[in-house]
Design an enzyme around this catalytic site. Structure first.
Site, PDB file in Angstrom:
ATOM      1  N   GLU A 414       0.802  -1.230   0.000  1.00 62.29           N
ATOM      2  CA  GLU A 414       0.000   0.000   0.000  1.00 62.29           C
ATOM      3  C   GLU A 414       0.834   1.280   0.000  1.00 62.29           C
ATOM      4  O   GLU A 414       0.628   2.177   0.809  1.00 62.29           O
ATOM      5  CB  GLU A 414      -0.991   0.001   1.166  1.00 62.29           C
ATOM      6  CG  GLU A 414      -2.044  -1.077   1.052  1.00 62.29           C
ATOM      7  CD  GLU A 414      -3.192  -0.914   2.042  1.00 62.29           C
ATOM      8  OE1 GLU A 414      -3.119  -0.021   2.918  1.00 62.29           O
ATOM      9  OE2 GLU A 414      -4.167  -1.682   1.954  1.00 62.29           O
ATOM     10  N   ASN A 463      -5.147  -5.090  -2.409  1.00 61.87           N
ATOM     11  CA  ASN A 463      -5.940  -5.118  -1.187  1.00 61.87           C
ATOM     12  C   ASN A 463      -7.304  -4.497  -1.509  1.00 61.87           C
ATOM     13  O   ASN A 463      -7.387  -3.305  -1.820  1.00 61.87           O
ATOM     14  CB  ASN A 463      -5.257  -4.332  -0.071  1.00 61.87           C
ATOM     15  CG  ASN A 463      -3.887  -4.892   0.278  1.00 61.87           C
ATOM     16  OD1 ASN A 463      -3.567  -6.027  -0.050  1.00 61.87           O
ATOM     17  ND2 ASN A 463      -3.078  -4.094   0.955  1.00 61.87           N
ATOM     18  N   TRP A 548      -7.997 -11.175   4.815  1.00 58.17           N
ATOM     19  CA  TRP A 548      -7.474 -10.325   5.878  1.00 58.17           C
ATOM     20  C   TRP A 548      -8.487 -10.340   7.019  1.00 58.17           C
ATOM     21  O   TRP A 548      -9.524  -9.743   6.917  1.00 58.17           O
ATOM     22  CB  TRP A 548      -7.263  -8.896   5.375  1.00 58.17           C
ATOM     23  CG  TRP A 548      -6.548  -8.051   6.390  1.00 58.17           C
ATOM     24  CD1 TRP A 548      -7.097  -7.223   7.323  1.00 58.17           C
ATOM     25  CD2 TRP A 548      -5.125  -7.976   6.565  1.00 58.17           C
ATOM     26  NE1 TRP A 548      -6.109  -6.644   8.084  1.00 58.17           N
ATOM     27  CE2 TRP A 548      -4.901  -7.082   7.634  1.00 58.17           C
ATOM     28  CE3 TRP A 548      -4.031  -8.580   5.942  1.00 58.17           C
ATOM     29  CZ2 TRP A 548      -3.614  -6.782   8.087  1.00 58.17           C
ATOM     30  CZ3 TRP A 548      -2.770  -8.270   6.392  1.00 58.17           C
ATOM     31  CH2 TRP A 548      -2.566  -7.374   7.454  1.00 58.17           C
TER      32      TRP A 548
END
Length: 680
Positions: A414, A463, A548
């Site tokens: 990220e 993600n 996650w």
């Protein structure tokens, strides 16, 4: 006379074997601890592993202690060790460690997640107690990865500390904390394997030393390859020597199906006596990723069903012991996990060992972490920061390169291209990873749909939290298909997807909560995972997906769900005591050969609507529902191992709910609950 020669030979063999055993002494007990600001010198007794943030960070205290902690203990250095070599090995210290022997500085290590070793041979006093002082600092610094992160930056000596005693001529432990033996799989197939063993040999004497290097490849108690090599080590030097061998029709390490491991034994002999020996596992395998068809292990298509894992627990923070790693690995195996992303940093060597033995594919990564949805940046263009990231990458690869479970090296998570742009630096890391290990692929976890960062590593993953932080689960499929269509050459995956859930938050209607709110109902997490898994499992071009998270974990800045300081997106609670409903959904889908039946929403014991839907996850072909003894019929499981009974009428007050399924061979599985219908 024959008996005498036999006994003499046996004694010589035992003597040689004894001398081969480098001594590895655990130094985990009886440390005196104080913070550096406690200058009056008062200490408390602690045992390792230890972190000073087990309470404050996990209570949601934003400004939990980030500073210097002093650990000191006495170590008796035996007089018979004089003429040997002594090393201190630290498995992990968060995040900067300065080591002192008898209050003289030995060295500094920068980075909170890798092992490191210092030689202390010339710093100790033999025949006396010696002081070992470690000053550990987890303060915020701009020259140490990670700069930010959606997790706690625990401080302390949170992994084991060892005193290693070797001969003057040894297999060196000083190469970035590696075992001193690196096994490079140059070529592997079902018919043939070619391997190089890179051995770090160290001569601590002032004279050249003639040695023999012996390599054995063992299959249990059977030696299948043996190599010997004589060489001369220059005085006061460390050299890397190479041994090569090949193997016909090797027994392959084949994931969960057959996690077979050879054992390699590298022995160093000087003057007829064994001076050192290092044993390492070798799991021979080959793999590749196809942009249209996904991940292949040993030529067999293998969709990777993965989870992510953080290394912390209640009451102890990240100071885990082997029993905690054992429990985590067993829970993953039970659920059917065949891949794990060990986020966002290198984790304990023992856990990689477990993944080797369980046959679980590993994504291992360095702590190059962006801010996610929070402030600050994960990259600052400083020479010291750039150098530190490269050092941590070398540590990760050299320390853990022998683990067959690791197939990809993760380079970042990220990051953003605004401000100091990390693209050029990520390219440097990518080149470094390939130089260090040309046998594995690189990967990264992006949360940016556009940008050059998505095109640096060999494979890329995103993600995505469609249906949690925004949008709906249906958005994921549209985005994936569009991305694959626009960039068909990319090997793409999902590196994170998940939703928060508290086992104490139950509702009998399906309503999307606020992610940052204090109400995180479990049934939304279940719905989220069912719908996202439908999208993921139907797209073969995805080489992997990672939930996650496998376990709830600590994040002091989070104030949501049922308590502050916890990210509750785990499929299992932080204390590992409760498997959430989504855990059983994946278990039914990922372990179809394991008889299983689970009634969902059993914790929703108060129902407010007369008409209810009941749902179960099962590997059986069908299941039957009974409400207060009355059958509501048998329903076939759908393609996602799910059974639903809709429009079930409850009676006012207490209701007994039971489901039943046949697993064959007269094995009947049941599950049940009791709920109360109380009209609003």
């Amino acid at each position: 006379m024959r008996i005498f020669h036999f006994l003499l030979a046996a004694w010589l063999l035992l003597s040689a074997t004894a001398s081969a055993q480098r001594q590895d002494i655990l130094l985990d007990n009886q440390w005196d601890f104080r913070f550096s600001h406690q200058v009056e010198g008062k200490t408390i007794r602690v045992d390792l592993p230890h972190t000073w943030n087990a309470q404050d960070a996990l209570s949601g205290k934003l400004d939990y202690k980030r500073g210097i902690g002093n650990y000191e203990r006495r170590v008796f250095i035996r007089p018979e060790w004089e003429g040997k070599r002594l090393f201190l090995r630290f498995e992990g210290a968060g995040n900067v460690a300065d080591v002192f022997i008898n209050h003289r500085h030995v060295g500094q290590h920068i980075g909170g997640y890798g092992a490191f070793v210092f030689e202390i041979t010339d710093r100790v006093i033999y025949g006396k107690d010696n002081s070992v002082l470690v000053r550990v600092n987890n303060a915020e610094r701009l020259d140490v990865m990670p700069l930010v992160g959606d997790f706690n930056m625990y401080g302390g000596l949170y992994r084991d500390v060892h005193l290693i005693v070797t001969d003057e001529v040894c297999i060196s432990p000083l190469n970035y904390g590696s075992p001193g033996v690196r096994l490079m799989q140059d070529s592997v197939s079902h018919e043939y394997a070619a391997v190089r063993a890179l051995v770090d040999l160290s001569n601590g004497t002032s004279q050249p030393q003639k040695v023999e290097l012996k390599f054995c490849l063992n299959d249990g108690g059977k030696t299948v390859r043996e190599l010997r090599k004589e060489l001369t080590l220059p005085a006061n030097s460390t050299v890397c020597d190479t041994l090569r061998f090949d193997l016909a029709n090797p027994h392959l390490w084949d994931g969960r199906r057959d996690p077979f491991l050879y054992q390699t034994e590298v022995t160093l002999t000087r003057g007829g006596s064994i001076t050192d020996c290092v044993i390492q596992p070798l799991g021979l395998r080959f793999f590749h990723i196809d942009p249209d068809r996904g991940f292949f292990l040993n030529g067999r298509h293998m969709p990777l069903y993965g989870v992510c894992r953080h290394q912390d627990r209640p009451e102890i923070g990240n100071a885990l012991r082997t029993c905690h790693h054992d429990e985590d690995a067993a829970l993953m195996f039970e659920m059917g996990v065949n891949a794990v992303r060990l986020a966002h940093y290198p984790q304990a060597t023992y856990f990689y060992d477990l993944m080797d033995r369980y046959g679980i594919i590993v994504w291992a990564e360095i702590p190059f972490v962006g801010p996610g949805g929070y402030a600050d940046k994960g990259f600052v263009d400083l020479p010291d920061f750039r150098a530190n990231g490269k050092e941590q990458l070398k540590e990760l690869i050299r320390q853990h390169g022998n683990h067959p479970s690791i197939c990809v090296w993760g380079l970042f998570n990220e990051l953003k291209e605004t401000g100091d742009n990390p693209v050029e630096y990520v390219r440097e890391l990518n080149d470094l990873a390939h130089r260090e290990d040309p046998t594995r692929l690189t990967v990264s976890a992006s949360n940016q749909s556009q940008g050059s960062l998505n095109f640096v590593t060999d494979a890329i993953a995103w993600n995505r939290y469609d249906g949690w932080y925004g949008g709906t689960p249906a958005d994921l499929g549209r985005w994936l298909d569009e991305t694959h269509g626009d960039h068909p050459q990319l090997c793409i995956a999902i590196s994170e997807y998940g939703a928060g859930a508290s086992v104490y938050h139950q509702q009998d209607t399906l309503a999307k909560p606020q992610p940052t709110g204090t109400w995180h109902p479990e049934n939304w997490q279940t719905y989220y995972h069912i719908e996202n898994w439908k999208t993921i499992s139907s797209r073969p071009y995805l080489w992997s997906s990672f939930v996650w998270n496998m376990f709830d974990f600590g994040a002091a800045h989070r104030h949501e769900g049922d308590r502050p300081g916890i990210n509750d997106k785990g499929l299992v609670t932080f204390d590992r005591r409760t498997r959430k409903d989504a855990f059983y959904f994946y278990k039914a889908n990922w372990r179809p050969d394991e008889p299983m039946l689970h009634l969902a929403e059993k914790r929703c014991v108060l129902r407010t609507r007369p008409q209810q839907t009941f749902m179960a996850f099962t590997t059986c072909s069908q299941a039957e529902l009974f409400v207060n003894g009355k059958s509501y019929g048998k329903v076939a499981a759908d393609a996602y191992a799910t059974v639903r009974w809709e429009g079930v009428t409850l009676q006012p007050g207490l209701n007994e709910i039971r489901i039943e399924a046949s697993a064959g061979k007269r094995q009947i599985l049941t599950d049940s609950m009791t709920c109360t219908y109380q009209p609003r």
